[in-house]
Design an enzyme around this catalytic site. Structure first.
Site, short mmCIF file in Angstrom:
data_model
loop_
_atom_site.label_atom_id
_atom_site.label_comp_id
_atom_site.label_asym_id
_atom_site.label_seq_id
_atom_site.Cartn_x
_atom_site.Cartn_y
_atom_site.Cartn_z
N ARG A 1 32.41 54.82 31.55
CA ARG A 1 31.08 54.70 32.14
C ARG A 1 30.91 55.59 33.36
O ARG A 1 29.80 55.77 33.84
CB ARG A 1 30.84 53.23 32.53
CG ARG A 1 30.78 52.28 31.35
CD ARG A 1 31.08 50.83 31.75
NE ARG A 1 30.19 50.30 32.75
CZ ARG A 1 29.09 49.58 32.48
NH1 ARG A 1 28.75 49.35 31.24
NH2 ARG A 1 28.35 49.11 33.46
N LYS B 1 28.86 28.52 36.08
CA LYS B 1 29.82 28.95 35.07
C LYS B 1 30.78 27.81 34.79
O LYS B 1 31.31 27.17 35.69
CB LYS B 1 30.57 30.18 35.60
CG LYS B 1 31.37 30.92 34.54
CD LYS B 1 31.91 32.22 35.12
CE LYS B 1 32.67 33.02 34.06
NZ LYS B 1 33.17 34.31 34.59
N GLU C 1 31.19 51.09 38.01
CA GLU C 1 32.28 52.05 37.85
C GLU C 1 31.93 53.43 38.38
O GLU C 1 32.80 54.13 38.93
CB GLU C 1 32.68 52.14 36.37
CG GLU C 1 33.35 50.90 35.82
CD GLU C 1 32.36 49.86 35.32
OE1 GLU C 1 32.79 48.79 34.86
OE2 GLU C 1 31.12 50.13 35.39
#
Length: 629
Positions: A370, A256, A342
């Site tokens: 979610r 990243k 979640e």
């Protein structure tokens, strides 16, 4: 493998790319140079617009290799979460619009179906790509069509249950499908969990069977390979493209922020940035006038946890975004980052609550959607005291409608036994953290927006609020403005505007959508010609609850007109928060206009009763003054 950023902005190869097929005429050396030009262009764009930089830099070579190997849009390319899609947008005919990224009427920061035929599936939430990709692959086969389906999913997104559900189905189907696992050991925060450890073992070649997890799901596993090495990526993708049998998972290892030293060195790898100086990496930041709501929540929770060792904090891969990282620094053993999961986060919290702990589940409003079944079945039905700290309530600006917290009021307040609060300012947020910590009778939630607070003085520690009681902020006689959330400041501005016209206005802070302050409602209806409710949520929330209560009590008899101001019944496109609330007609001038217009159509006999003597008298003492806690 090292990279350098050249200040020279010449992009001779990138200038030739208008659609991905333009890459087909480039030889290998040219593609390598193109990748460097693409990295520089991505840096320049995001330095001006802000946005998701680190994730996009990490997939530069992968993006070039995919578009050189496949033929979009005939081949379906699906980016998971899609905050890494900036290089993809540049290569698919949108380079000339990239400076409009995440701005009003500009390009989305995510893939969006209506924006380009090269975005076959919109995404901004995580872990959707394999499910959607299998849908595309199934449709292709049922229609007897050709074409490949390629899903690019990050290692953090792979931790979500939905990704495993999709792999289970895809592996059993045997349909040709290519899944590229972009393994950079990070999502927004560092990746966590057993899957991350497994991938680390694979990268170090210490696993007993490198691809075992994925092969057991029925995927032909390949990798791991260097995701920045086009010498490896291009021939390998060409090989996978020509295979016709069953689903394949390619494990690609990337970094990243790759190629930009400030991003590589940053703890979050420059996941989300403000505009910045490319040479130094220093981000442009305005001086904050007040602490952010997120920070106020974190500090308030720390204060409560210092006095109660049963308090724990849970986040779903958003430790920094929710402030749970600050709590974790103070209480590492009482902090749990469960990854992008979640549903698990909510039921994990339910288990903690059932065992006598005091879990605070800190999740953005849009992400909490979610886990709705878990909220209903595992928390509400069992009346477990899980505390939901709902960040990013209301409209959120440049992240657009996918991240707007529009629905939590209505999807929580309709559940039996749920207590639902909204903070009108940062001091109120502290009181609500304290209230939630003290609340042991069923689930409780409090919502608060993105960004900095209003600058009100903060107490050392929050006070416990009486459940279901609001407060009067300013007192008037003709119109009552009843705010739920941070539109309170605009209601006070609207009061001043209406005062210039000689209209007397009461402003009240509801604090609670459930249970409603029914005494406050009765007094407001009895003493005003007009009641206007204001909330930063969709239709069906606080205002609907007020109307329902008044109707059931026979209080909608025309003596007091009632209006509800909510977010409109549409998804509001990205813009500044100010512009978004202007479009939603929830600013001070719109509130004033709604109140004024409503007052003109209120029944004359109600005006007679309230505009004069009754309008100026003191409201009963049982109306809760602003200073009352």
């Amino acid at each position: 493998m090292g990279f350098s950023f050249a200040n020279d902005v010449a992009t001779p190869l990138l200038d030739q790319v208008h659609v991905p097929d333009d890459l087909k005429s480039m030889d290998h050396a040219a593609l390598c140079r193109l990748a460097q030009e693409l990295r520089g262009e991505t840096l320049r764009v995001v330095s001006e617009t802000g946005g998701h930089l680190g994730s996009s830099l990490g997939v530069i070579e992968l993006t070039v290799a995919i578009h050189a190997s496949f033929s979009a849009p005939r081949d379906t390319i699906i980016w998971d979460v899609s905050h890494q899609c900036y290089p993809h947008k540049i290569l698919t005919g949108r380079r000339d619009r990239m400076r409009s990224l995440r701005k009003k009427d500009g390009l989305s920061g995510f893939t969006r179906r209506g924006e380009s035929p090269f975005d076959p599936f919109g995404a901004a939430h995580s872990s959707t790509s394999i499910s959607a990709g299998l849908g595309f692959a199934t449709a292709r086969d049922l229609k007897g069509q050709d074409g490949h389906v390629v899903c690019i999913i990050g290692d953090g997104a792979m931790s979500a249950g939905m990704a495993f559900e999709a792999m289970n189905n895809a592996g059993a189907s045997g349909r040709p499908l290519i899944v590229i696992l972009n393994d950079n050991d990070m999502s927004i925060s560092a990746s966590t969990g057993a899957l991350n450890r497994h991938l680390s073992d694979v990268r170090r070649n210490t696993g007993t069977n490198a691809g075992n997890v994925f092969e057991n799901f029925g995927f032909d596993y390949r990798g791991p390979v260097d995701g920045h090495d086009l010498d490896v990526l291009i021939p390998l993708l060409a090989e996978l493209r020509d295979e016709k049998d069953g689903p394949i998972l390619l494990h690609v290892v990337t970094r990243k922020g790759a190629g930009y030293a400030p991003a590589e060195a940053a703890e979050d790898k420059y996941h989300g940035v403000n505009p910045f100086d490319v040479t130094t990496g220093k981000q442009n930041k305005t001086e904050a006038k007040a602490p952010s709501y997120t920070r106020v929540f974190a500090d308030a929770l720390i204060a409560e946890a210092e006095k109660d060792d049963r308090i724990v904090a849970i986040t779903a891969a958003m430790a920094a975004g929710t402030g749970v990282d600050r709590f974790g620094a103070a209480f590492p053993d009482r902090t749990f980052d469960v990854g992008i999961a979640e549903q698990h986060a909510v039921t994990f919290a339910a288990g903690l609550a059932a065992a006598g702990m005091k879990p605070f589940c800190a999740i953005y409003s849009t992400f909490l959607q979610r886990a709705y079944d878990q909220i209903v079945h595992d928390v509400a039905l069992q009346q477990l005291p899980v505390r939901f700290a709902i960040d990013r309530a209301g409209l959120v600006g440049s992240d657009g409608p996918t991240h707007a917290g529009a629905f939590d009021i209505l999807y929580l307040a309709n559940l039996p036994g749920f207590t639902v609060m909204a903070a009108s300012d940062e001091a109120e947020l502290m009181h609500m953290v304290a209230t939630a910590a003290a609340h042991d009778h069923g689930p409780i939630a409090f919502r608060y927006p993105r960004g900095e607070g209003t600058g009100v003085p903060l107490p050392i520690r929050g006070d416990v609020l009486p459940i279901g009681r609001g407060r009067i902020i300013e007192q008037g006689g003709q119109i009552a403005l009843l705010s739920f959330g941070t539109r309170l400041a605009d209601c006070l501005k609207a009061r001043r505007l209406l005062a210039l016209e000689g209209i007397s206005v009461t402003v009240a802070d509801a604090r609670f959508a459930k249970p409603l302050d029914t005494a406050l409602l009765a007094e407001l209806v009895d003493n005003h010609s007009m009641l206007v409710t204001i909330e930063e949520g969709a239709t069906g929330g606080f205002g609907a609850l007020v109307l329902h209560h008044l109707a059931n009590r026979g209080m909608l008899d025309g003596r007091c007109a009632v209006r509800t101001l909510t977010l409109p019944d549409t998804f509001i496109a990205q813009a500044s928060p100010e512009d978004m609330y202007e479009e939603a007609k929830l600013t001070a001038r719109h509130i004033a206009a709604a109140a004024r217009n409503g007052l003109t159509v209120a029944r004359p006999n109600a005006d007679i009763r309230r505009s004069g003597r009754a309008g100026q008298q003191e409201l009963p003492a049982r109306l809760h003054r602003a200073e009352d806690r």
